[in-house]
Design an enzyme around this catalytic site. Structure first.
Site, PDB file in Angstrom:
ATOM      1  N   HIS A   1      31.173  84.429  66.041  1.00 35.29           N
ATOM      2  CA  HIS A   1      31.871  84.459  67.485  1.00 35.29           C
ATOM      3  C   HIS A   1      33.345  84.855  66.988  1.00 35.29           C
ATOM      4  O   HIS A   1      34.052  85.821  67.549  1.00 35.29           O
ATOM      5  CB  HIS A   1      31.816  83.371  68.372  1.00 35.29           C
ATOM      6  CG  HIS A   1      30.701  83.406  68.923  1.00 35.29           C
ATOM      7  ND1 HIS A   1      30.354  83.798  70.375  1.00 35.29           N
ATOM      8  CD2 HIS A   1      29.182  82.940  68.843  1.00 35.29           C
ATOM      9  CE1 HIS A   1      29.429  83.741  70.765  1.00 35.29           C
ATOM     10  NE2 HIS A   1      28.512  83.206  70.098  1.00 35.29           N
TER      11      HIS A   1
ATOM     12  N   HIS B   1      20.796  90.974  66.457  1.00 37.34           N
ATOM     13  CA  HIS B   1      20.878  91.934  67.064  1.00 37.34           C
ATOM     14  C   HIS B   1      22.280  92.809  67.334  1.00 37.34           C
ATOM     15  O   HIS B   1      22.961  92.086  67.516  1.00 37.34           O
ATOM     16  CB  HIS B   1      19.939  91.810  68.355  1.00 37.34           C
ATOM     17  CG  HIS B   1      20.582  92.816  69.563  1.00 37.34           C
ATOM     18  ND1 HIS B   1      21.380  92.588  70.386  1.00 37.34           N
ATOM     19  CD2 HIS B   1      19.998  94.052  69.609  1.00 37.34           C
ATOM     20  CE1 HIS B   1      21.707  93.576  71.258  1.00 37.34           C
ATOM     21  NE2 HIS B   1      20.717  94.442  70.799  1.00 37.34           N
TER      22      HIS B   1
END
Length: 290
Positions: free
Chosen positions: A160, A126
């Protein structure tokens, strides 16, 4: 301050980002495994109508279904305006938006993306970025989070690390702050667990420097493809078992629960009268509950 030019710049950039993501995803489809035809996006205009049927903006809903790589992916953009309904106005006022209790006018523009993949070893994802304006305030928000049903530590680290680099180029404190916010925001209380492996999330970003905040929001959007595409390409050829597919469908049930019960964007879109199909495009094509 006249925000006409700034609104136009933000809206144009969200549209440009949408075009680049759609092109890259269709290129992934062309190179993806399988004998079937590569998937293509179907583009549908969306509109928001006022109480008298007047035009209050709209956008594009771009959805691909049944592709080689993507089982369902939506990349939506919208620019809408008008007057908030009483419940949405009250929620904004409760958040401390200056002047919202007296003046419910708003303008909002953004891009929203959710991808559900064919291969269970390739994580769902997302991403969204947006700008919001009211007569008394403006702010940016957005973020991205990865949602694997079968986690690979190197995929999580790559996602990340890419977001961290984008954040640190603007403020050393952004990544730890917005990662922690994502961990809290993308948590499913009734299941007692996160919906994925996190990412970053931010809202109400207004440092007083519109240019700097817009630049950071662009950086978040620009980081999405480098964060997600290499993870996707790494897993496309991984063999998947029936048990892997079962795990994927059950995880999608968790994703659907979160988006329908807790997601702030879903609630706002439905309460402000935006196209329901566009608002709910985040839901997976198939899901299962244990």
């Amino acid at each position: 301050m006249d925000f006409t030019e700034r609104k136009a710049r933000a809206s144009a950039w969200f549209s440009e980002l949408r075009d680049r993501i759609v092109a890259r995803f269709e290129a992934l489809e062309d190179a993806g495994p399988g004998a079937g035809a590569p998937g293509r996006f179907e583009v549908t205009p969306t509109t928001r109508k006022g109480p008298e049927g007047e035009d209050h903006g709209g956008g594009k809903m771009s959805v691909m279904r049944g592709g080689r790589v993507f089982e369902k992916v939506g990349v939506n953009i919208s620019t809408v305006w008008g007057t908030l309904a009483p419940r949405a106005q009250a929620a904004m006022a409760a958040r401390g938006v200056p002047g919202m209790a007296e003046d419910p006018r708003f303008w909002a523009s953004g891009i929203s993306l959710v991808a559900h993949m064919q291969n269970p070893h390739t994580p769902a994802v997302h991403m969204n970025t947006r700008m919001f304006w009211t007569p008394g305030a403006w702010w940016f928000g957005g973020g991205a989070d990865l949602n694997p049903c079968l986690e690979y530590a190197e995929d999580t680290a790559h996602f990340h690390d890419t977001l961290r680099a984008a954040c640190e180029a603007h403020d050393a404190g952004y990544y730890p702050r917005f990662k922690a916010w994502a961990d809290e925001y993308f948590f499913v209380p009734h299941r007692g667990r996160a919906r994925g492996v996190g990412g970053i999330f931010y809202d109400d970003l207004n440092t007083g420097d519109w240019e700097a905040d817009f630049a950071f929001t662009r950086a978040v959007g620009e980081a999405f493809l480098p964060a997600f595409v290499p993870v996707t390409e790494r897993r496309l050829g991984t063999p998947a078992s029936e048990a892997d597919r079962e795990a994927q469908l059950i995880h999608r049930g968790l994703y659907a629960e979160y988006n329908l019960v807790y997601d702030r964007g879903t609630k706002f879109g439905l309460e402000t009268g935006h196209n329901a199909d566009a608002v709910l495009m985040s839901l997976p094509p198939l899901a299962r509950w244990p």
